[in-house]
Scaffold this active site. Sequence first.
Site, PDB file in Angstrom:
ATOM      1  N   ASP A  80      -0.673   4.260   0.791  1.00 30.92           N
ATOM      2  CA  ASP A  80      -1.269   5.196   1.734  1.00 30.92           C
ATOM      3  C   ASP A  80      -0.581   5.094   3.091  1.00 30.92           C
ATOM      4  O   ASP A  80      -0.042   4.052   3.466  1.00 30.92           O
ATOM      5  CB  ASP A  80      -2.778   4.976   1.873  1.00 30.92           C
ATOM      6  CG  ASP A  80      -3.140   3.583   2.364  1.00 30.92           C
ATOM      7  OD1 ASP A  80      -2.507   2.609   1.915  1.00 30.92           O
ATOM      8  OD2 ASP A  80      -4.063   3.469   3.195  1.00 30.92           O
ATOM      9  N   GLU A  95      -5.338   0.894   2.746  1.00 39.63           N
ATOM     10  CA  GLU A  95      -4.963  -0.145   3.709  1.00 39.63           C
ATOM     11  C   GLU A  95      -4.982   0.386   5.126  1.00 39.63           C
ATOM     12  O   GLU A  95      -5.408  -0.299   6.050  1.00 39.63           O
ATOM     13  CB  GLU A  95      -3.568  -0.691   3.384  1.00 39.63           C
ATOM     14  CG  GLU A  95      -3.240  -2.012   4.085  1.00 39.63           C
ATOM     15  CD  GLU A  95      -2.682  -1.868   5.487  1.00 39.63           C
ATOM     16  OE1 GLU A  95      -2.614  -2.886   6.202  1.00 39.63           O
ATOM     17  OE2 GLU A  95      -2.293  -0.739   5.891  1.00 39.63           O
ATOM     18  N   GLU A  96      -4.547   1.625   5.298  1.00 37.16           N
ATOM     19  CA  GLU A  96      -4.496   2.210   6.630  1.00 37.16           C
ATOM     20  C   GLU A  96      -5.873   2.648   7.126  1.00 37.16           C
ATOM     21  O   GLU A  96      -6.047   2.892   8.319  1.00 37.16           O
ATOM     22  CB  GLU A  96      -3.540   3.410   6.648  1.00 37.16           C
ATOM     23  CG  GLU A  96      -2.085   3.066   6.371  1.00 37.16           C
ATOM     24  CD  GLU A  96      -1.429   2.293   7.505  1.00 37.16           C
ATOM     25  OE1 GLU A  96      -2.133   1.927   8.466  1.00 37.16           O
ATOM     26  OE2 GLU A  96      -0.212   2.044   7.411  1.00 37.16           O
ATOM     27  N   ASP A 138       6.439   1.933   6.983  1.00 34.73           N
ATOM     28  CA  ASP A 138       5.096   1.397   6.730  1.00 34.73           C
ATOM     29  C   ASP A 138       4.396   2.155   5.615  1.00 34.73           C
ATOM     30  O   ASP A 138       3.680   3.100   5.869  1.00 34.73           O
ATOM     31  CB  ASP A 138       4.288   1.449   8.023  1.00 34.73           C
ATOM     32  CG  ASP A 138       2.976   0.712   7.942  1.00 34.73           C
ATOM     33  OD1 ASP A 138       2.763  -0.036   6.976  1.00 34.73           O
ATOM     34  OD2 ASP A 138       2.157   0.889   8.860  1.00 34.73           O
ATOM     35  N   HIS A 168       0.834  -1.205   0.000  1.00 35.76           N
ATOM     36  CA  HIS A 168       0.000   0.000   0.000  1.00 35.76           C
ATOM     37  C   HIS A 168       0.866   1.251   0.000  1.00 35.76           C
ATOM     38  O   HIS A 168       1.943   1.276   0.613  1.00 35.76           O
ATOM     39  CB  HIS A 168      -0.967   0.009   1.195  1.00 35.76           C
ATOM     40  CG  HIS A 168      -0.306   0.024   2.549  1.00 35.76           C
ATOM     41  ND1 HIS A 168       0.017   1.193   3.207  1.00 35.76           N
ATOM     42  CD2 HIS A 168       0.071  -0.981   3.378  1.00 35.76           C
ATOM     43  CE1 HIS A 168       0.562   0.907   4.382  1.00 35.76           C
ATOM     44  NE2 HIS A 168       0.613  -0.412   4.511  1.00 35.76           N
ATOM     45  N   HIS A 221       4.047   4.292  12.288  1.00 33.69           N
ATOM     46  CA  HIS A 221       2.996   5.194  12.779  1.00 33.69           C
ATOM     47  C   HIS A 221       3.515   6.163  13.842  1.00 33.69           C
ATOM     48  O   HIS A 221       2.720   6.813  14.520  1.00 33.69           O
ATOM     49  CB  HIS A 221       1.801   4.415  13.351  1.00 33.69           C
ATOM     50  CG  HIS A 221       1.056   3.613  12.331  1.00 33.69           C
ATOM     51  ND1 HIS A 221      -0.247   3.195  12.525  1.00 33.69           N
ATOM     52  CD2 HIS A 221       1.395   3.156  11.107  1.00 33.69           C
ATOM     53  CE1 HIS A 221      -0.656   2.504  11.470  1.00 33.69           C
ATOM     54  NE2 HIS A 221       0.339   2.474  10.595  1.00 33.69           N
ATOM     55  N   GLU A 234       4.902  -5.835   4.111  1.00 32.87           N
ATOM     56  CA  GLU A 234       4.724  -5.112   5.370  1.00 32.87           C
ATOM     57  C   GLU A 234       6.006  -5.196   6.204  1.00 32.87           C
ATOM     58  O   GLU A 234       6.767  -6.168   6.098  1.00 32.87           O
ATOM     59  CB  GLU A 234       3.564  -5.715   6.164  1.00 32.87           C
ATOM     60  CG  GLU A 234       2.184  -5.412   5.614  1.00 32.87           C
ATOM     61  CD  GLU A 234       1.709  -4.008   5.940  1.00 32.87           C
ATOM     62  OE1 GLU A 234       2.460  -3.249   6.602  1.00 32.87           O
ATOM     63  OE2 GLU A 234       0.588  -3.662   5.524  1.00 32.87           O
TER      64      GLU A 234
END
Length: 365
Positions: A67, A126-127, A96, A65, A340, A155
């Site tokens: 995003d 995805e997030e 990430d 992903h 994150h 990931e």
Amino acid sequence: MNAKEFLIELLKFKSVTPNDDGALNFIAMELSDFEAFFIEKEGIKNLLLTKKFKDEGEHLAFGGHVDVVPAGEGWSNNAFAPVEKEGFIYARGAQDMKSGVAAFVDAAKNADFKGARLSLILTSDEEGEAIYGTKAVLEWMQERDMLPDYAVVAEPTCVKKIGDSIKIGRRGSINGKLLIRGKQGHVAYPEKCINPVHDFAPVLKLLAGFDLDPGSAEFSPSKIVITDIRGGMGVCNVTPNDLKLMFNVRNSPDTSLEDVKSYVEKICHGLNYELELKQSSEAFLTNIDNKIVQKMNESVQKITHEVPELNTKGGTSDARYFAKYGVKVVEFGVCNDRIHAIDERVSIEEFEKLCLVFKDLIENF
């Protein structure tokens, strides 16, 4: 451009979920010799890049992903203006998972694949809710008889050093809401009230932290974890009318939603209650003897000189969608210590090794 330059450019896109901010077009341009299919559903942009090498053979895919979660406050620099410092690249999405995406794009561009078809599946969803992203692309591929045989989701799986962990499955997730009804009244006259807190108190110890199964070699026990509990009006002289409780179960394949329902109903017998359960993601496991597990393990050990733990730890990911469509899938990527987080960063050495791992996997699959 080389792999590091490509990663730095990719990190400049402010692709806060579900907006790709042009990142998918940028990736498609980098792999211009692959067929590009832009698949949009409910406003969510996805990209399938695929290349046929021969008629017969296996179809290998990579998933990822573009995003990212919002950057928030407190960064040392602009989160979308990558900074290279002391062997790291700092930016939102560095771990990430734009490093994973950049690594498999570089590998797909440079590796000599001997199979039938190589595909890259990319999403900008995805997030967030993750409903119209990877799942929608796989649905599109299934309708055209294009589903891959094997897949790698890039990931960030590693814990302390690149190569120490490969995900071969994931636990599912079951969310629960429990409402215990009572009868509100004056605290001085408890005999006229039905206090749901008092009624539920003996049940709480049977619910909180309970293991619904003993676990296995691949999965930890499916534990009930209470996430919220509240009742009353915030005053001392009125008993609550009801008690509301929320919980989550990260479940292995040995425990189903029906198992959770049956247990909660048993311990709540005699109470006036309502129970709501929702399976937000399903558990899956790829057998350690499967080709994708074996080949990924070989490539990781060859490039990183680490013996990876094959595990199912952590939360959920889009790998669950590959498994649901019958694709044998594993996950492997850089370390996840700053995902994150403020000042998210990726080790350049780790990223370069990841590029080599994916290249080796493609060439020896």
